[in-house]
Design an enzyme around this catalytic site. Sequence first.
Site, mmCIF file in Angstrom:
data_model
loop_
_atom_site.group_PDB
_atom_site.id
_atom_site.type_symbol
_atom_site.label_atom_id
_atom_site.label_comp_id
_atom_site.label_asym_id
_atom_site.label_seq_id
_atom_site.Cartn_x
_atom_site.Cartn_y
_atom_site.Cartn_z
ATOM 1 N N PHE A 36 36.003 -72.042 21.557
ATOM 2 C CA PHE A 36 35.445 -72.918 22.589
ATOM 3 C C PHE A 36 35.012 -74.252 21.988
ATOM 4 O O PHE A 36 35.250 -75.310 22.568
ATOM 5 C CB PHE A 36 34.268 -72.230 23.283
ATOM 6 C CG PHE A 36 33.543 -73.109 24.258
ATOM 7 C CD1 PHE A 36 34.102 -73.410 25.484
ATOM 8 C CD2 PHE A 36 32.302 -73.637 23.947
ATOM 9 C CE1 PHE A 36 33.440 -74.235 26.398
ATOM 10 C CE2 PHE A 36 31.637 -74.457 24.843
ATOM 11 C CZ PHE A 36 32.203 -74.753 26.070
ATOM 12 N N VAL A 98 28.604 -67.188 26.481
ATOM 13 C CA VAL A 98 29.105 -66.255 27.493
ATOM 14 C C VAL A 98 30.613 -66.442 27.580
ATOM 15 O O VAL A 98 31.105 -67.577 27.647
ATOM 16 C CB VAL A 98 28.441 -66.513 28.862
ATOM 17 C CG1 VAL A 98 29.050 -65.627 29.941
ATOM 18 C CG2 VAL A 98 26.930 -66.299 28.768
ATOM 19 N N ASN A 135 29.100 -81.040 25.551
ATOM 20 C CA ASN A 135 29.032 -79.821 26.357
ATOM 21 C C ASN A 135 28.180 -80.065 27.608
ATOM 22 O O ASN A 135 27.061 -79.584 27.732
ATOM 23 C CB ASN A 135 28.479 -78.665 25.516
ATOM 24 C CG ASN A 135 28.722 -77.326 26.169
ATOM 25 O OD1 ASN A 135 29.055 -77.243 27.349
ATOM 26 N ND2 ASN A 135 28.541 -76.278 25.390
ATOM 27 N N TYR A 142 20.870 -76.292 31.011
ATOM 28 C CA TYR A 142 19.534 -76.358 30.422
ATOM 29 C C TYR A 142 18.591 -77.188 31.280
ATOM 30 O O TYR A 142 17.417 -76.832 31.443
ATOM 31 C CB TYR A 142 19.597 -76.897 28.994
ATOM 32 C CG TYR A 142 20.298 -75.963 28.030
ATOM 33 C CD1 TYR A 142 19.989 -74.608 28.000
ATOM 34 C CD2 TYR A 142 21.266 -76.435 27.164
ATOM 35 C CE1 TYR A 142 20.638 -73.745 27.131
ATOM 36 C CE2 TYR A 142 21.915 -75.579 26.280
ATOM 37 C CZ TYR A 142 21.595 -74.237 26.273
ATOM 38 O OH TYR A 142 22.230 -73.380 25.416
#
Length: 164
Positions: A36, A98, A135, A142
Amino acid sequence: MANHIHADQPTGITLRRATPEDAPAIGNLIVALADFEKLPPPDESAQERLFKDAFGPHPRFEIFLAEVDGTLAGYAFVFETYSTFLALPTLYLEDLFVLPEFRGRRVGRALFQHCKQEAIRRGCGRYEWAVLDWNTHAIEFYKRQGAKHLHDWHVYRIDLTGGS
């Protein structure tokens, strides 16, 4: 402490502390995170050190796992640092990951909130982490959790392994 964590999370999500038997599955999740982030995954010797540090006689960090209907979906790595000005520990979230097929199902939120509650349980004064600037999904996540970007701090690093 019991291995399974009973937290307020969506139905079908189970949170638990990782055990040494989880090492191969955690290794697979770490490889997925490296993919990722477009980084090389830890090699075999690095993974051996990682699991020794996680599950040896003096653990350096803890791993919490999220399962969805019995399938491993994600993990969080945490450890404590210390604030001299607060005179309290800080729970530092090193990784929260995840698998893509489980995103949007509140797995990340369940892990994040569990770690926040763990910080409170331990009497920590802070719960902190770093996020890559590209990201944007994580940054927005967040923010939705109530986090604030610390504009007056810059992260610096000296790599002592010869890497980057």
